[in-house]
Design an enzyme around this catalytic site. Structure first.
Site, PDB file in Angstrom:
ATOM      1  N   MET A  53       0.693  -1.271   0.195  1.00 49.55           N
ATOM      2  CA  MET A  53      -0.004   0.036   0.095  1.00 49.55           C
ATOM      3  C   MET A  53       0.710   1.228  -0.024  1.00 49.55           C
ATOM      4  O   MET A  53       1.834   1.301   0.637  1.00 49.55           O
ATOM      5  CB  MET A  53      -0.788  -0.026   1.423  1.00 49.55           C
ATOM      6  CG  MET A  53      -1.650  -1.244   1.577  1.00 49.55           C
ATOM      7  SD  MET A  53      -2.578  -1.286   2.792  1.00 49.55           S
ATOM      8  CE  MET A  53      -3.440  -2.866   3.001  1.00 49.55           C
ATOM      9  N   HIS A  97      -0.043  -8.230  -3.953  1.00 46.99           N
ATOM     10  CA  HIS A  97      -1.059  -7.461  -4.340  1.00 46.99           C
ATOM     11  C   HIS A  97      -0.903  -6.213  -4.039  1.00 46.99           C
ATOM     12  O   HIS A  97      -0.538  -5.395  -3.191  1.00 46.99           O
ATOM     13  CB  HIS A  97      -2.322  -7.892  -3.320  1.00 46.99           C
ATOM     14  CG  HIS A  97      -3.407  -6.909  -3.647  1.00 46.99           C
ATOM     15  ND1 HIS A  97      -4.493  -7.092  -2.700  1.00 46.99           N
ATOM     16  CD2 HIS A  97      -3.647  -6.243  -4.738  1.00 46.99           C
ATOM     17  CE1 HIS A  97      -5.371  -5.951  -3.247  1.00 46.99           C
ATOM     18  NE2 HIS A  97      -4.978  -5.793  -4.293  1.00 46.99           N
ATOM     19  N   MET A 101      -1.601  -2.269  -4.224  1.00 49.74           N
ATOM     20  CA  MET A 101      -2.806  -1.392  -4.073  1.00 49.74           C
ATOM     21  C   MET A 101      -2.166   0.188  -3.904  1.00 49.74           C
ATOM     22  O   MET A 101      -1.959   0.637  -3.096  1.00 49.74           O
ATOM     23  CB  MET A 101      -3.415  -1.430  -2.599  1.00 49.74           C
ATOM     24  CG  MET A 101      -3.989  -2.905  -2.351  1.00 49.74           C
ATOM     25  SD  MET A 101      -4.832  -2.948  -0.563  1.00 49.74           S
ATOM     26  CE  MET A 101      -5.131  -4.639  -0.353  1.00 49.74           C
ATOM     27  N   MET A 126     -11.827  -8.080  -4.727  1.00 54.09           N
ATOM     28  CA  MET A 126     -11.917  -7.584  -3.425  1.00 54.09           C
ATOM     29  C   MET A 126     -13.438  -7.660  -2.963  1.00 54.09           C
ATOM     30  O   MET A 126     -14.329  -7.167  -3.486  1.00 54.09           O
ATOM     31  CB  MET A 126     -11.492  -6.238  -3.517  1.00 54.09           C
ATOM     32  CG  MET A 126     -10.221  -6.020  -3.774  1.00 54.09           C
ATOM     33  SD  MET A 126      -8.745  -7.021  -3.054  1.00 54.09           S
ATOM     34  CE  MET A 126      -9.146  -6.125  -1.212  1.00 54.09           C
ATOM     35  N   GLY A 160      -7.428  -1.780   1.798  1.00 56.80           N
ATOM     36  CA  GLY A 160      -6.684  -0.733   2.741  1.00 56.80           C
ATOM     37  C   GLY A 160      -6.413  -1.067   4.333  1.00 56.80           C
ATOM     38  O   GLY A 160      -5.480  -0.880   4.706  1.00 56.80           O
ATOM     39  N   GLY A 181      -6.618 -13.246   6.356  1.00 60.70           N
ATOM     40  CA  GLY A 181      -5.798 -12.510   7.265  1.00 60.70           C
ATOM     41  C   GLY A 181      -6.199 -12.839   8.592  1.00 60.70           C
ATOM     42  O   GLY A 181      -5.855 -13.804   9.169  1.00 60.70           O
TER      43      GLY A 181
END
Length: 214
Positions: free
Chosen positions: A36, A65, A67, A136, A141, A196
């Protein structure tokens, strides 16, 4: 059987090496790393040095991934670290095909990610060449968010497009994945399950992984 991808963002960063070993012993298939930039999403995760350390420790493949804005940045560096899969957001670039080719040219599998509000039709033109699509099921985030059930329709739509056209891309899903939502997503057509908080907060990691595998 599903493949289970623990999201290391939910791990204990003070004991990340131990978490990697224990999750591998529990039967995890691939580690999922969320990158991120604080711009595309309102959060910052970890950078290249941490990814490199994870790559050196892990004995299973890594799924990065992105982001981020400008997702084409650092793709060569991820390849040098031995990353196996890289996904980027269709919303983050005007040149998705170019980025997909860049990932492939560096020997990695290329994936395209869709935010909850983004329709599947936005990536229809990429499906013949893409390796996986990441749906998603939360707004990206932050971890620990509630599963957005309306996204299941997108998994089903994508699965139909895959079947009708004879494509072989995988369907990955990320966000609020637990035993219940994993079953729903699997029935809809997903085969790669990112989880997660559910995995790392469970008392028995092997049991949690085995249950998600189905």
């Amino acid at each position: 059987m599903n493949k289970v991808l623990p999201s290391l963002l939910a791990g204990d960063f003070m004991r990340l090496g131990d978490d990697i070993e224990k999750m591998e012993a529990a039967g995890a298939d691939i580690f999922h790393l969320d990158i991120m930039d604080g711009q595309f999403v309102p959060n910052i995760s970890y950078g290249l040095p941490v990814v490199k350390a994870i790559a050196e420790k892990s004995t299973i493949p890594l799924d990065v991934h992105l982001m981020t804005n400008q997702p084409e940045q650092f793709i060569p560096e991820f390849a040098e670290m031995g990353v196996a899969m890289v996904s980027f957001h269709i919303e983050a670039t005007a040149h998705p095909h170019r980025i997909m080719q860049l990932i492939h040219n560096h020997g990695m599998k290329a994936g395209i990610a869709l935010n909850p509000h983004t329709p599947v039709n936005m990536v229809k033109h990429l499906l013949p060449e893409i390796d996986f699509v990441l749906i998603m099921t939360v707004n990206p985030g932050f971890g620990g968010q509630e599963f957005i059930s309306s996204c299941v329709d997108k998994i089903e739509e994508l699965a139909v497009m895959k079947e009708d056209s004879g494509y072989d891309f995988a369907i990955e899903v990320d966000g609020g994945i637990n035993n219940e939502t994993a079953e729903i997503c699997t029935k809809a057509g997903a085969g790669l399950l990112v989880s997660g908080s559910h995995l790392f907060k469970s008392g028995d990691w092997k049991r949690a992984v085995d249950t998600l595998k189905g």
